[in-house]
Design an enzyme around this catalytic site. Sequence first.
Site, PDB file in Angstrom:
ATOM      1  CG  ASN A  90      -1.893  -1.150   1.178  1.00 26.62           C
ATOM      2  OD1 ASN A  90      -2.068  -1.769   0.125  1.00 26.62           O
ATOM      3  ND2 ASN A  90      -2.492  -1.462   2.295  1.00 26.62           N
ATOM      4  CB  VAL A  91       1.077   4.130  -2.157  1.00 24.10           C
ATOM      5  CG1 VAL A  91       1.767   3.174  -3.125  1.00 24.10           C
ATOM      6  CG2 VAL A  91      -0.332   4.442  -2.650  1.00 24.10           C
ATOM      7  CG  ASP A  92      -2.647   3.132   3.064  1.00 24.04           C
ATOM      8  OD1 ASP A  92      -1.899   2.808   4.011  1.00 24.04           O
ATOM      9  OD2 ASP A  92      -3.514   2.346   2.605  1.00 24.04           O
ATOM     10  CG  HIS A 107       3.966  -1.682  -4.811  1.00 28.83           C
ATOM     11  ND1 HIS A 107       2.813  -2.437  -4.918  1.00 28.83           N
ATOM     12  CD2 HIS A 107       4.977  -2.505  -5.214  1.00 28.83           C
ATOM     13  CE1 HIS A 107       3.115  -3.649  -5.351  1.00 28.83           C
ATOM     14  NE2 HIS A 107       4.414  -3.720  -5.536  1.00 28.83           N
ATOM     15  CB  THR A 181      -2.418  -8.661  -1.182  1.00 28.74           C
ATOM     16  OG1 THR A 181      -1.864  -8.730  -2.512  1.00 28.74           O
ATOM     17  CG2 THR A 181      -1.786  -9.730  -0.327  1.00 28.74           C
TER      18      THR A 181
HETATM   19  P1  OAD Z   1      -6.083  -5.818  -5.076  1.00 28.73           P
HETATM   20  O1  OAD Z   1      -7.164  -4.838  -5.313  1.00 28.73           O
HETATM   21  O2  OAD Z   1      -5.508  -6.523  -6.237  1.00 28.73           O
HETATM   22  O3  OAD Z   1      -6.600  -6.923  -4.054  1.00 28.73           O
HETATM   23  C1  OAD Z   1      -7.295  -6.576  -2.905  1.00 28.73           C
HETATM   24  C2  OAD Z   1      -7.547  -7.821  -2.075  1.00 28.73           C
HETATM   25  O4  OAD Z   1      -8.167  -7.406  -0.873  1.00 28.73           O
HETATM   26  C3  OAD Z   1      -8.459  -8.863  -2.726  1.00 28.73           C
HETATM   27  O5  OAD Z   1      -7.909 -10.162  -2.550  1.00 28.73           O
HETATM   28  C4  OAD Z   1      -9.777  -8.715  -1.944  1.00 28.73           C
HETATM   29  O6  OAD Z   1     -10.487  -9.932  -1.823  1.00 28.73           O
HETATM   30  C5  OAD Z   1      -9.258  -8.263  -0.584  1.00 28.73           C
HETATM   31  N1  OAD Z   1     -10.213  -7.496   0.215  1.00 28.73           N
HETATM   32  C6  OAD Z   1     -11.201  -6.663  -0.175  1.00 28.73           C
HETATM   33  N2  OAD Z   1     -11.818  -6.122   0.878  1.00 28.73           N
HETATM   34  C7  OAD Z   1     -11.197  -6.611   1.978  1.00 28.73           C
HETATM   35  C8  OAD Z   1     -11.355  -6.427   3.381  1.00 28.73           C
HETATM   36  N3  OAD Z   1     -12.282  -5.624   3.903  1.00 28.73           N
HETATM   37  N4  OAD Z   1     -10.529  -7.095   4.220  1.00 28.73           N
HETATM   38  C9  OAD Z   1      -9.570  -7.930   3.720  1.00 28.73           C
HETATM   39  N5  OAD Z   1      -9.367  -8.139   2.418  1.00 28.73           N
HETATM   40  C10 OAD Z   1     -10.169  -7.486   1.557  1.00 28.73           C
HETATM   41  O7  OAD Z   1      -4.957  -5.030  -4.239  1.00 28.73           O
HETATM   42  P2  OAD Z   1      -3.431  -5.440  -4.002  1.00 28.73           P
HETATM   43  O8  OAD Z   1      -3.265  -6.915  -3.974  1.00 28.73           O
HETATM   44  O9  OAD Z   1      -2.964  -4.664  -2.834  1.00 28.73           O
HETATM   45  O10 OAD Z   1       0.421  -1.364  -7.120  1.00 28.73           O
HETATM   46  O11 OAD Z   1      -2.757  -4.858  -5.304  1.00 28.73           O
HETATM   47  C11 OAD Z   1      -1.364  -4.964  -5.462  1.00 28.73           C
HETATM   48  C12 OAD Z   1      -0.824  -3.803  -6.227  1.00 28.73           C
HETATM   49  O12 OAD Z   1      -1.572  -3.626  -7.443  1.00 28.73           O
HETATM   50  C13 OAD Z   1      -1.005  -2.454  -5.551  1.00 28.73           C
HETATM   51  O13 OAD Z   1       0.032  -2.192  -4.606  1.00 28.73           O
HETATM   52  C14 OAD Z   1      -0.951  -1.487  -6.677  1.00 28.73           C
HETATM   53  C15 OAD Z   1      -1.822  -2.217  -7.660  1.00 28.73           C
HETATM   54  O14 OAD Z   1      -1.598  -1.961  -8.993  1.00 28.73           O
HETATM   55  C16 OAD Z   1       0.841  -0.232  -7.702  1.00 28.73           C
HETATM   56  O15 OAD Z   1       0.100   0.674  -7.999  1.00 28.73           O
HETATM   57  C17 OAD Z   1       2.296  -0.213  -7.978  1.00 28.73           C
END
Ligand code: OAD
Length: 237
Positions: A90-92, A107, A181
């Site tokens: 996360n970038v937050d 990231h 994630t």
């Molecule tokens: P994603 O949006 O790909 O995945 C989010 C995950 O969080 C999914 O598996 C959801 O099921 C889960 N989720 C949703 N709501 C939730 C909750 N309340 N509690 C727990 N889990 C929940 O996001 P990331 O995997 O973080 O990079 O994405 C990875 C990278 O892709 C990011 O860092 C960003 C993006 O492109 C850059 O921008 C460089």
Amino acid sequence: MCAKKKIAVLTGAGVSAESGLSTYRDNNGLWDNYDPMEVASIEGWFRNRAKVLDFYNGQREKLRNVQPNDAHRTIARLDDNFDVCVITQNVDNLHERAGSGRVIHLHGEVTKVRPETGVYDESYSEREVLDIGYEKVVLGDKAPNGSQLRPHIVFFGEAVPKIERAIEVVSGADIVLIVGTSLQVYPAAGLYRYARNDAKIYIIDPAEVPVNESRVIHIRENATCGMKKFLSIVNKE
Ligand code: OAD
């Protein structure tokens, strides 16, 4: 005295979802509404810097208005009894605001900027990174060295400089905890594979996550509820 157990916590956008920040790939996620190749890639940056700056100005403004949730806070509380390192995609800044002591931002960080180099090799020195909090950055805003300021974000198409440190942390951990994630973006998605053979791996995510390891314990809950369950499990161990 026993050494504290080491926990590597790998987080993604799901840990911040209950704070009100959109994830990327869920329904109506950020990448449904923006093209990542336009707003979050190095090619997109060179094509249209103003558009990229504007996107991250918007993300910064959203972050200004949200608070850490109980999942961030429970992760921070793990510091009391364990040797914890949070590795976040996360970038937050919600882990820091919740009180976590060690956080690696794989990231980048949306509250920071640095001078662009103007070439595809965007390597940088930590000394050049500036904390701007929630301020806007526009085309023409320059670093002390006279270069255009760019977001301190790892764009698609760029290397992930902190991955080596993250691998060290995961390979030294007794417990690997993965929260929120989709594990779609490498190299972060492959980090859990560096876990020791005797390490326990937990996943907290309401959805299926592509991890092919029989030892994984999947807590299929939102992050806040899942972290409570994880805490009660880990405190009994
Ligand atoms: P994603 O949006 O790909 O995945 C989010 C995950 O969080 C999914 O598996 C959801 O099921 C889960 N989720 C949703 N709501 C939730 C909750 N309340 N509690 C727990 N889990 C929940 O996001 P990331 O995997 O973080 O990079 O994405 C990875 C990278 O892709 C990011 O860092 C960003 C993006 O492109 C850059 O921008 C460089």
